[in-house]
Design an enzyme around this catalytic site. Structure first.
Site, PDB file in Angstrom:
ATOM      1  N   TYR A  40      42.638  47.979  24.999  1.00 15.70           N
ATOM      2  CA  TYR A  40      43.775  48.527  25.752  1.00 15.70           C
ATOM      3  C   TYR A  40      44.076  49.821  24.855  1.00 15.70           C
ATOM      4  CZ  TYR A  40      44.877  44.095  27.803  1.00 15.70           C
ATOM      5  OH  TYR A  40      44.523  43.052  28.495  1.00 15.70           O
ATOM      6  N   ASP A  71      49.923  35.157  24.843  1.00 16.54           N
ATOM      7  CA  ASP A  71      50.945  35.953  25.577  1.00 16.54           C
ATOM      8  C   ASP A  71      51.051  35.284  27.200  1.00 16.54           C
ATOM      9  OD1 ASP A  71      52.323  38.123  26.128  1.00 16.54           O
ATOM     10  OD2 ASP A  71      50.594  39.079  27.188  1.00 16.54           O
ATOM     11  N   GLU A  80      38.955  42.908  29.735  1.00 17.63           N
ATOM     12  CA  GLU A  80      40.486  42.959  30.233  1.00 17.63           C
ATOM     13  C   GLU A  80      40.625  44.477  29.506  1.00 17.63           C
ATOM     14  OE1 GLU A  80      43.476  40.942  27.972  1.00 17.63           O
ATOM     15  OE2 GLU A  80      42.391  38.787  28.133  1.00 17.63           O
ATOM     16  N   GLU A  96      39.828  35.790  22.680  1.00 16.58           N
ATOM     17  CA  GLU A  96      40.298  36.674  21.364  1.00 16.58           C
ATOM     18  C   GLU A  96      40.856  35.789  20.154  1.00 16.58           C
ATOM     19  OE1 GLU A  96      43.604  39.390  22.482  1.00 16.58           O
ATOM     20  OE2 GLU A  96      42.301  40.503  23.772  1.00 16.58           O
TER      21      GLU A  96
HETATM   22  C1  BDP Z   1      45.123  40.363  25.473  1.00 20.12           C
HETATM   23  C2  BDP Z   1      45.437  38.992  25.873  1.00 20.12           C
HETATM   24  C3  BDP Z   1      46.077  38.761  26.991  1.00 20.12           C
HETATM   25  C4  BDP Z   1      47.421  39.536  26.800  1.00 20.12           C
HETATM   26  C5  BDP Z   1      47.118  40.948  26.875  1.00 20.12           C
HETATM   27  C6  BDP Z   1      48.356  42.012  27.129  1.00 20.12           C
HETATM   28  O1  BDP Z   1      43.895  38.286  26.028  1.00 20.12           O
HETATM   29  O2  BDP Z   1      46.399  37.153  26.937  1.00 20.12           O
HETATM   30  O3  BDP Z   1      48.419  39.253  27.959  1.00 20.12           O
HETATM   31  O4  BDP Z   1      46.255  41.142  25.790  1.00 20.12           O
HETATM   32  O5  BDP Z   1      48.810  42.161  25.649  1.00 20.12           O
HETATM   33  O6  BDP Z   1      44.892  40.640  24.266  1.00 20.12           O
HETATM   34  O7  BDP Z   1      49.054  42.195  27.871  1.00 20.12           O
END
Ligand code: BDP
Length: 641
Positions: free
Chosen positions: A500, A203, A536, A447
């Site tokens: 997330y 991404d 993250e 990932e």
């Molecule tokens: C995670 C990835 C990261 C993405 C982020 C996203 O590690 O590179 O930019 O999600 O979706 O899965 O913002």
């Protein structure tokens, strides 16, 4: 030949170029001179159908301007955003760079005593280098340096003008790191003949170009090729173990002097390996953990040899931080004290320069990190510039150093060819960063599809190899797989998990975050009994977009997600959660997609480095965390910026 095929052919050569030599950062000294080649280079993208015209016509044989039109291209920079041509922005294939340089006569006259080296800080992705039309090296992979001894070529040439040509290919294949693939679109009702696009599963925009400084430097012909330093602490004595490798002769002597920052000699040693003892050392501490973070000693290595009956000297000075790192089943210890990562994930990304090294940006980012109270970052998702790493060492910013293994989503990415290259990349990364006190852990991937069957053997091999080269640091990779199905997790020292909640699923449902995060931590810990970093988490927000009660993409939603995460992190950090790294420090460019608005907007700062509301939430939190965990007795000064 299609671009991917021509690249694939070249990759075969690179496997054979495994190195055993050092890659010390070029520094001037009494015995070494340096010439930076940054600035305007000549440039041409090979738009021929097969992208192979440059090779067929041998563009490296004469100045590039003589075989077709050239444009000006700055180095370091990505080439993508610098012209008004959309075809260059999205270009895939070979581009050609060239620079003509005048060399000082003193570099050329004494071939017996002077060695001239060409070093590229990084170029993305596959590079072939010629000097005066002679092939001097090839290198696979962006983000890491490579160099070539060009003494014979320049010292044999009649003039002092030297022509450097670099052909660079940004094509990604299933076996490159990161992987990608070329898709040919054969439906002639939809696409012109020969139409292809590059697909990736990561991404961020695949910026390409010569991204870091290119330099020429000299060493004597008998020279210090590499230095390896590790540090331990025994009671109140710091032990600096060193190993120096010398190339050019077997008869030499080595003198080592360890100095304080201000130059006072602490201790001395001699010979290619040994120990230097420092009583009551000034330890290297992370930022906000101590009033004097990032303390560096300077190890001067002096080599004395003889060439042609005359004495010859080489001097190289390496910054050294004395610190220890140790991981238990629930803690991360630096100098024996529990360390909590309160930091960020970054990208090397900004505006039109793409991933090109930029000093003002580097300084601004470090000022923002310190304003924020961040004590650490992960080099998501590739090694960052050495110039950035130097500041991490100097400021005490703790680094999880990640290799460019991102977007490994298919079985094809776990074969022997990928594995062989992955091992080489880890060797190159450790060779470059092994002496950095700021680097406390290696991350071998982000990932990956680690639930796939081949991932078990794959990660076991990569992690074992990494530990064999560097037994002093823990190793991890960053997972978003299920805690029970992840086949790489058994081999890591620290579990790094990305999630997330209320973003990629349960959209808008902030109320489920706490339960889902609590479950995530408990499942991972019960299963693996290893410390966990939330590597993250975050949400996109468009700066200036407000909505309350919060809706997705508003600044209110962004901050609300963070607060929900923080309430669970506050409970679990008392147990086994050892860190939290926000995704992301700043907005960054990605491929175009319906979910991306001129890139990824999960930055707590905009791409122009202005704070969003989330930055202030995080700033309050990080300074509070720092005040709780620091060894500094008085309250840390939040307002000193
Ligand atoms: C995670 C990835 C990261 C993405 C982020 C996203 O590690 O590179 O930019 O999600 O979706 O899965 O913002």
């Amino acid at each position: 030949m299609a671009p991917c095929c021509s690249l694939a052919l070249l990759l075969l050569c690179s496997q054979a170029l495994a190195h055993s030599k050092g890659m010390l950062y070029p520094r001037e000294s009494a015995s070494r001179e340096l010439k930076e080649l940054n600035g305007i280079w000549s440039f041409r993208a090979d738009f021929s159908q097969q992208r192979n015209e440059g090779f067929v016509q041998q563009w490296f044989r004469q100045p590039l301007r003589q075989n077709g039109p050239v444009i000006d291209m700055p180095v370091p920079a990505s080439f993508n955003e610098l012209t008004q041509d959309p075809a260059l922005r999205n270009y895939v294939g070979w581009v050609w760079y060239e620079k003509e340089v005048l060399l000082p006569r003193s570099w050329l006259l004494n071939a017996l005593r002077t060695r001239v080296v060409l070093r590229v800080g990084s170029a993305h992705y596959y590079s072939i280098v010629w000097v005066n039309g002679v092939n001097v090296t090839e290198h696979e992979g962006g983000h890491l340096p490579f160099e070539a001894d060009i003494s014979k070529i320049v010292q044999a040439s009649s003039g002092a003008l030297c022509r450097i040509t670099i052909a660079l290919n940004n094509t990604l294949t299933p076996h490159t790191l990161p992987p990608g693939s070329i898709q040919f679109m054969s439906d002639s009702s939809k696409y012109p003949k020969g139409y292809f696009v590059q697909k990736t599963k990561f991404d961020f925009f695949n910026y390409a170009g010569i991204h870091r400084p290119v330099v020429l430097y000299t060493t004597p012909t008998v020279y210090i090729d590499d230095i390896n330093v590790t540090t331990t602490l025994k009671e109140n004595v710091g032990v600096v173990r060193y190993q120096v490798s010398v190339v050019g002769d077997i008869n030499y002597s080595l003198l080592l002097t360890l100095r304080e920052k201000e130059g006072d000699v602490v201790t001395t040693g001699h010979g290619p390996s040994g120990e230097l003892k420092v009583v009551k050392p000034k330890l290297w501490w992370p930022y906000l953990m101590h009033e004097n973070p990032g303390y560096l000693y300077y190890l001067e290595v002096k080599l004395l040899a003889e060439v042609g009956g005359e004495p010859l000297e080489d001097v190289y000075t390496l910054p050294v931080g004395i610190r220890t790192v140790y991981v238990t089943s629930s803690q991360f210890l630096i100098n024996g004290k529990p360390f909590y990562f309160h930091g960020v994930n970054k990208h090397e990304d900004a505006d039109i320069r793409g991933k090109g090294l930029d000093w003002p940006l580097i300084v601004k980012d470090f000022n923002l990190l310190r304003w924020l109270g961040a004590n650490s970052f992960r080099t998501s998702h590739y090694p960052y510039a050495e110039e950035i790493m130097d500041l991490c060492d100097a400021y005490g910013i703790v680094v999880i150093d990640e290799c460019p293994a991102v977007g490994m989503k298919y079985e094809a990415n776990f074969g022997n060819k990928s594995l062989a290259h992955h091992l080489v990349v880890m060797e190159e990364l450790i060779r470059r960063d092994k002496n950095r006190p700021s680097v406390v852990m290696w991350s071998v991937a982000n990932e990956p599809a680690s639930e796939l069957p081949p991932a078990a053997q794959y990660f076991k091999t990569v992690i074992t190899h990494t530990k064999a080269i560097d037994p002093t640091r823990p190793v991890t990779f960053v997972s978003n797989a299920n805690y029970a199905k992840d086949r790489g997790a058994p081999y890591v020292d620290v579990i790094c998990v990305n999630s997330y909640f209320s973003w990629y699923h349960d959209q808008g449902h902030l109320e489920v975050i706490q339960l889902q995060l609590k479950t995530q931590f408990e499942k991972w810990y019960d299963h693996h009994k290893k410390p966990i970093i939330q590597s993250e988490y975050g949400a996109d927000s468009i700066p200036g977009l407000h909505y309350d009660p919060p809706l997705m993409f508003s600044e209110e939603y962004h901050t609300a997600v963070l607060k929900e995460y923080h309430s669970i992190l506050d409970k679990k950090r008392k147990e086994y959660v050892i860190g939290e790294l926000i995704w992301n420090f700043a907005d960054f460019m990605t491929d175009q997609a319906t979910t991306r608005v001129l890139g990824n907007k999960k930055g707590i700062f905009t791409r122009q480095r202005q704070p969003k509301a989330a930055a202030f939430i995080l700033r309050d939190r990080y300074w509070k965390l720092a005040n709780e965990s620091s060894c500094v007795h008085s309250t840390l000064k939040y307002n000193n910026f």
